[in-house]
Design a protein around this motif. Structure first.
Motif, PDB file in Angstrom:
ATOM      1  N   LEU A 177      -1.360 -17.771 -12.363  1.00  9.41           N
ATOM      2  CA  LEU A 177      -1.082 -16.092 -11.821  1.00  9.41           C
ATOM      3  C   LEU A 177      -2.571 -15.628 -11.010  1.00  9.41           C
ATOM      4  CD1 LEU A 177       0.164 -14.495 -12.490  1.00  9.41           C
ATOM      5  CD2 LEU A 177      -0.205 -14.301 -14.656  1.00  9.41           C
ATOM      6  N   HIS A 178      -1.745 -15.406 -10.329  1.00 15.06           N
ATOM      7  CA  HIS A 178      -3.216 -14.556  -9.624  1.00 15.06           C
ATOM      8  C   HIS A 178      -2.989 -13.301  -9.846  1.00 15.06           C
ATOM      9  CE1 HIS A 178      -6.349 -15.722  -6.253  1.00 15.06           C
ATOM     10  NE2 HIS A 178      -6.689 -14.942  -6.822  1.00 15.06           N
ATOM     11  N   TYR A 179      -3.525 -12.693  -9.755  1.00 12.82           N
ATOM     12  CA  TYR A 179      -3.667 -11.000  -9.801  1.00 12.82           C
ATOM     13  C   TYR A 179      -4.992 -10.161  -9.532  1.00 12.82           C
ATOM     14  CZ  TYR A 179      -5.362 -11.896 -14.991  1.00 12.82           C
ATOM     15  OH  TYR A 179      -5.638 -12.179 -16.046  1.00 12.82           O
ATOM     16  N   VAL A 180      -4.837  -8.777  -9.162  1.00 13.53           N
ATOM     17  CA  VAL A 180      -5.641  -8.194  -9.316  1.00 13.53           C
ATOM     18  C   VAL A 180      -5.693  -7.174 -10.552  1.00 13.53           C
ATOM     19  CG1 VAL A 180      -6.337  -5.425  -9.204  1.00 13.53           C
ATOM     20  CG2 VAL A 180      -5.753  -7.479  -7.094  1.00 13.53           C
ATOM     21  N   VAL A 181      -7.300  -7.439 -11.591  1.00 16.86           N
ATOM     22  CA  VAL A 181      -7.022  -6.892 -12.512  1.00 16.86           C
ATOM     23  C   VAL A 181      -6.777  -5.622 -13.093  1.00 16.86           C
ATOM     24  CG1 VAL A 181      -8.969  -6.267 -14.509  1.00 16.86           C
ATOM     25  CG2 VAL A 181      -9.146  -8.480 -12.939  1.00 16.86           C
ATOM     26  N   PRO A 182      -6.229  -5.439 -13.836  1.00 18.66           N
ATOM     27  CA  PRO A 182      -5.513  -4.239 -14.755  1.00 18.66           C
ATOM     28  C   PRO A 182      -6.235  -3.127 -14.276  1.00 18.66           C
ATOM     29  CG  PRO A 182      -4.403  -5.673 -16.031  1.00 18.66           C
ATOM     30  CD  PRO A 182      -5.530  -6.231 -15.087  1.00 18.66           C
ATOM     31  N   ILE A 183      -5.723  -1.547 -13.770  1.00 21.09           N
ATOM     32  CA  ILE A 183      -7.154  -0.872 -13.202  1.00 21.09           C
ATOM     33  C   ILE A 183      -6.152   0.042 -14.247  1.00 21.09           C
ATOM     34  CG2 ILE A 183      -7.205   0.706 -11.342  1.00 21.09           C
ATOM     35  CD1 ILE A 183      -5.975  -1.615  -9.689  1.00 21.09           C
ATOM     36  N   GLN A 184      -6.719   1.296 -14.710  1.00 24.63           N
ATOM     37  CA  GLN A 184      -7.322   2.591 -15.019  1.00 24.63           C
ATOM     38  C   GLN A 184      -6.534   3.346 -14.451  1.00 24.63           C
ATOM     39  OE1 GLN A 184     -10.670   3.567 -17.289  1.00 24.63           O
ATOM     40  NE2 GLN A 184     -10.893   6.112 -16.281  1.00 24.63           N
ATOM     41  N   ASP A 185      -5.594   4.098 -14.402  1.00 27.57           N
ATOM     42  CA  ASP A 185      -4.892   5.334 -12.962  1.00 27.57           C
ATOM     43  C   ASP A 185      -4.947   4.374 -11.513  1.00 27.57           C
ATOM     44  OD1 ASP A 185      -3.690   8.407 -12.627  1.00 27.57           O
ATOM     45  OD2 ASP A 185      -6.229   8.349 -12.348  1.00 27.57           O
ATOM     46  N   ALA A 186      -4.096   3.559 -12.314  1.00 25.59           N
ATOM     47  CA  ALA A 186      -3.961   2.306 -11.304  1.00 25.59           C
ATOM     48  C   ALA A 186      -3.454   3.497  -9.835  1.00 25.59           C
ATOM     49  CB  ALA A 186      -2.727   1.655 -10.844  1.00 25.59           C
ATOM     50  N   ALA A 187      -2.797   4.650  -9.923  1.00 26.21           N
ATOM     51  CA  ALA A 187      -1.936   5.430  -8.938  1.00 26.21           C
ATOM     52  C   ALA A 187      -2.893   6.236  -8.155  1.00 26.21           C
ATOM     53  CB  ALA A 187      -0.629   6.751  -9.623  1.00 26.21           C
ATOM     54  N   ASN A 188      -3.896   6.411  -8.216  1.00 21.87           N
ATOM     55  CA  ASN A 188      -5.491   6.813  -7.810  1.00 21.87           C
ATOM     56  C   ASN A 188      -6.158   5.921  -7.221  1.00 21.87           C
ATOM     57  OD1 ASN A 188      -4.097  10.229  -7.578  1.00 21.87           O
ATOM     58  ND2 ASN A 188      -4.434   9.287  -9.910  1.00 21.87           N
ATOM     59  N   VAL A 189      -6.182   4.675  -7.917  1.00 21.46           N
ATOM     60  CA  VAL A 189      -7.426   4.316  -7.338  1.00 21.46           C
ATOM     61  C   VAL A 189      -7.909   4.103  -5.727  1.00 21.46           C
ATOM     62  CG1 VAL A 189      -6.191   1.895  -6.510  1.00 21.46           C
ATOM     63  CG2 VAL A 189      -8.258   1.858  -7.814  1.00 21.46           C
ATOM     64  N   ASN A 190      -7.400   4.308  -4.768  1.00 27.40           N
ATOM     65  CA  ASN A 190      -7.334   4.175  -3.558  1.00 27.40           C
ATOM     66  C   ASN A 190      -7.881   5.265  -3.172  1.00 27.40           C
ATOM     67  OD1 ASN A 190      -6.584   1.946  -2.854  1.00 27.40           O
ATOM     68  ND2 ASN A 190      -4.495   3.041  -2.440  1.00 27.40           N
ATOM     69  N   LYS A 191      -8.200   6.941  -3.823  1.00 32.79           N
ATOM     70  CA  LYS A 191      -9.157   7.655  -4.117  1.00 32.79           C
ATOM     71  C   LYS A 191     -10.304   7.436  -4.517  1.00 32.79           C
ATOM     72  CE  LYS A 191      -8.809  13.231  -5.486  1.00 32.79           C
ATOM     73  NZ  LYS A 191      -8.204  13.653  -6.374  1.00 32.79           N
ATOM     74  N   ARG A 192     -10.634   6.948  -5.331  1.00 32.63           N
ATOM     75  CA  ARG A 192     -11.549   6.958  -6.152  1.00 32.63           C
ATOM     76  C   ARG A 192     -12.428   5.757  -5.632  1.00 32.63           C
ATOM     77  NH1 ARG A 192      -8.407   6.095 -10.661  1.00 32.63           N
ATOM     78  NH2 ARG A 192      -8.334   3.897 -10.722  1.00 32.63           N
ATOM     79  N   VAL A 212      -1.207 -11.013  -3.952  1.00 25.74           N
ATOM     80  CA  VAL A 212      -0.776  -9.872  -3.392  1.00 25.74           C
ATOM     81  C   VAL A 212      -0.752  -8.814  -4.681  1.00 25.74           C
ATOM     82  CG1 VAL A 212       1.993  -9.302  -2.997  1.00 25.74           C
ATOM     83  CG2 VAL A 212       0.589 -11.597  -2.244  1.00 25.74           C
ATOM     84  N   TYR A 213      -0.815  -7.567  -4.635  1.00 23.88           N
ATOM     85  CA  TYR A 213      -1.133  -6.206  -4.928  1.00 23.88           C
ATOM     86  C   TYR A 213      -0.413  -5.926  -5.876  1.00 23.88           C
ATOM     87  CZ  TYR A 213      -2.628  -2.433  -7.240  1.00 23.88           C
ATOM     88  OH  TYR A 213      -2.819  -0.829  -8.716  1.00 23.88           O
ATOM     89  N   LYS A 214       0.296  -6.021  -7.015  1.00 21.34           N
ATOM     90  CA  LYS A 214       0.750  -6.025  -8.098  1.00 21.34           C
ATOM     91  C   LYS A 214       0.336  -4.699  -9.503  1.00 21.34           C
ATOM     92  CE  LYS A 214       4.152  -9.139  -7.324  1.00 21.34           C
ATOM     93  NZ  LYS A 214       5.061  -9.946  -7.877  1.00 21.34           N
ATOM     94  N   PRO A 215       0.597  -3.319  -9.910  1.00 22.56           N
ATOM     95  CA  PRO A 215      -0.221  -2.967 -10.698  1.00 22.56           C
ATOM     96  C   PRO A 215       0.087  -3.472 -11.969  1.00 22.56           C
ATOM     97  CG  PRO A 215       1.643  -1.423  -9.920  1.00 22.56           C
ATOM     98  CD  PRO A 215       1.672  -3.197  -9.137  1.00 22.56           C
TER      99      PRO A 215
END
Length: 232
Positions: A177-192, A212-215
């Motif tokens: 399993l290769h993944y992006v580590v879980p993100i706080q408030d993922a919906a706004n990550v690109n803004k941050r 492949v990014y999955k939140p």
């Protein structure tokens, strides 16, 4: 008239150099540290050309095939040696930022701390350097994400990926399993990310790192490993 302008420009340049606070001896030392830190990692990077790898092999004095095969051994030795040097530098100068050593030498201490496993000890120093403008803030963001990963917390900027092997309880087979580590408030990550100075989205950064990014949340990851949720 042109001669006068040239002389004036030279005098201004000389004045700037004379007034510069750059510590050239320290800059050279940090440039060398940065070169070894990034060079050993470039040898294992799929985006590094074979010609560049040949040059790095000459620099490290080892065949590139050996450097690639024993990458982690060489990286660990380099990181450990660099950390000893960096701790001495920090004890004398604090964080050597762009005012003291210019760019990109001001990145050397960041990379060594990031790679040598001393984040808990030195993160406050890195954060302060970012706040003072001695280090671009996106590097502070990267270290914060790695720090939170090590603490098993959600990251903030989506810079960290992780891979782990687990046994599928339904088939008994090993899965990866290769993944992006879980993100706080993922919906706004690109803004941050944009506010922090990153020029790529979390999706593009994940792709660059081969993911492949999955939140995912941490619970979803555990559900996948336990067989509650299918990886496919």
């Amino acid at each position: 008239m042109k001669t006068t302008l040239v002389i004036a420009a030279c005098l201004i340049s000389f004045h700037c150099i004379a007034q510069s606070k750059i510590n050239l001896q320290l800059k050279v030392q940090l440039d060398s540290i940065l070169q070894t830190d990034q060079g050993i990692r470039a040898i294992n990077d799929t985006e590094t050309s074979e010609k560049q790898k040949d040059s790095l092999a000459v620099f490290f004095g080892q065949p590139k095939e050996v450097l690639i095969k024993q990458f982690w051994n060489y990286a660990h030795k380099i990181d450990s040696a660099n950390m000893i040097k960096v701790e001495k530098i920090i004890s004398q100068y604090g964080y050597p930022g762009k005012t003291l050593v210019g760019e990109p030498a001001n990145l050397a201490v960041f990379y060594v701390v990031q790679h040598a496993g001393k984040i808990p000890k030195f993160y406050p120093l890195i954060e302060e350097a970012g706040k003072k403008g001695e280090l671009p803030f996106m590097y502070v963001a990267m270290m914060l994400d790695r720090k939170r990963l090590q603490e098993h917390k959600e990251q903030v900027y989506g810079t960290q990926v992780y891979g782990e092997t687990f046994t599928d309880p339904k088939t008994g087979k090993k899965r990866f399993l290769h993944y992006v580590v879980p993100i706080q408030d993922a919906a706004n990550v690109n803004k941050r990310r944009k506010e922090a100075g990153f020029d790529s989205t979390v999706e593009a950064n994940a792709k660059r790192l081969g993911v492949v990014y999955k939140p995912y949340t941490y619970q979803q990851i555990e559900d996948i490993k336990s067989g509650k949720v299918s990886l496919d």
